[in-house]
Write a protein that holds these residues in place. Structure first.
Motif, short mmCIF file in Angstrom:
data_model
loop_
_atom_site.label_atom_id
_atom_site.label_comp_id
_atom_site.label_asym_id
_atom_site.label_seq_id
_atom_site.Cartn_x
_atom_site.Cartn_y
_atom_site.Cartn_z
N ASN A 54 -2.88 -0.83 -13.23
CA ASN A 54 -1.64 -0.49 -12.55
C ASN A 54 -0.86 -1.77 -12.30
OD1 ASN A 54 -2.35 2.30 -12.30
ND2 ASN A 54 -3.80 1.67 -10.73
N ASP B 101 0.83 -1.21 0.00
CA ASP B 101 0.00 0.00 0.00
C ASP B 101 0.86 1.26 0.00
OD1 ASP B 101 -2.32 -1.48 -0.02
OD2 ASP B 101 -2.67 -1.30 2.13
N CYS B 102 2.02 1.21 0.65
CA CYS B 102 2.94 2.36 0.66
C CYS B 102 3.47 2.62 -0.74
CB CYS B 102 4.12 2.11 1.60
SG CYS B 102 3.65 1.77 3.29
N ASP C 211 0.63 4.15 -2.67
CA ASP C 211 0.47 5.55 -2.24
C ASP C 211 1.54 6.44 -2.86
OD1 ASP C 211 -1.72 4.91 -0.69
OD2 ASP C 211 -0.62 4.97 1.22
N HIS C 212 2.77 5.95 -2.87
CA HIS C 212 3.88 6.71 -3.44
C HIS C 212 3.66 6.97 -4.94
CE1 HIS C 212 7.95 8.29 -3.34
NE2 HIS C 212 8.20 7.63 -4.45
N CYS C 213 2.98 6.03 -5.61
CA CYS C 213 2.66 6.18 -7.04
C CYS C 213 1.36 6.94 -7.26
CB CYS C 213 2.55 4.80 -7.69
SG CYS C 213 4.08 3.89 -7.70
N THR C 214 0.72 7.35 -6.19
CA THR C 214 -0.59 8.03 -6.21
C THR C 214 -1.64 7.25 -6.97
OG1 THR C 214 -0.07 9.46 -8.12
CG2 THR C 214 0.48 10.32 -5.92
N ILE C 215 -1.70 5.96 -6.67
CA ILE C 215 -2.72 5.08 -7.23
C ILE C 215 -3.38 4.34 -6.07
CG2 ILE C 215 -1.57 4.82 -9.46
CD1 ILE C 215 -0.62 2.04 -8.46
N PRO C 216 -4.60 3.83 -6.27
CA PRO C 216 -5.25 3.13 -5.16
C PRO C 216 -4.66 1.75 -4.86
CG PRO C 216 -6.69 3.25 -7.09
CD PRO C 216 -5.48 4.06 -7.41
N SER D 217 0.07 2.73 -14.79
CA SER D 217 1.18 3.01 -13.90
C SER D 217 1.97 1.73 -13.69
CB SER D 217 0.64 3.53 -12.56
OG SER D 217 1.69 3.83 -11.68
#
Length: 160
Positions: free
Chosen positions: A90, A16-17, A20-25, A118
């Motif tokens: 993604n 999840d981190c 988050d860093h990739c700004t995807i869910p 992504s």
């Protein structure tokens, strides 16, 4: 089996981190960087596709090396791999060796060219060559830090 356990635990705590860093869910698809040596049944593929519960239900064989992949050496090239067509999604790309990052970059480019929204790479390093680049300095710095599964490599916070 040990590497599979490390990957499973890392993803359970920190996938999840990475998202988050990739700004995807989240990552819809997981795939691996294939071997360019012609090895048909690569242990990394078996690990990610069959053993690791955090990836097996999302795994897809997407990438194949091109006929000229071996001649490209260690340079990054969009000519190294071909990907099956993707219509969005993604992708979490798993690699088992990180020297220059060029194979992972080449695989990422192929996935993006095939339509991935992504692509993020997680590298499962097996060996460290202390004579390569500044690896020895990184290892020395790592020895000064206390290891904890709860400390995220991307976000300087404790998940515990």
């Amino acid at each position: 089996m040990g590497l599979a356990a490390v990957l499973w635990r890392f993803l359970a705590l920190h996938e999840d981190c990475v998202a988050d860093h990739c700004t995807i869910p989240a990552f819809d698809i997981v795939t691996t960087v294939p071997s360019t040596s012609g090895r048909a049944d690569h242990p990394l593929r078996t690990m990610v596709a069959d053993l690791v519960g955090a990836t097996r239900h999302r795994y897809r064989d997407l990438l194949t090396p091109t006929a000229t992949a071996v001649t490209l050496g260690r340079s990054a090239s969009v000519e190294r791999y071909r990907s099956s067509a993707l219509w969005g999604g993604n992708v979490l790309l798993i690699d088992d060796t990180w020297t220059t990052g060029n194979h992972a970059q080449s695989a990422s480019a192929a996935l993006k060219n095939a339509g991935a929204d992504s692509v993020a790479v997680v590298v499962l390093g097996r060996h460290l060559n202390l004579d390569f680049g500044n690896t020895a300095a990184h290892v020395e710095q790592a020895r000064l830090r206390r290891f904890s599964w709860d400390i995220c490599a991307l976000l300087p916070r404790n998940h515990g």
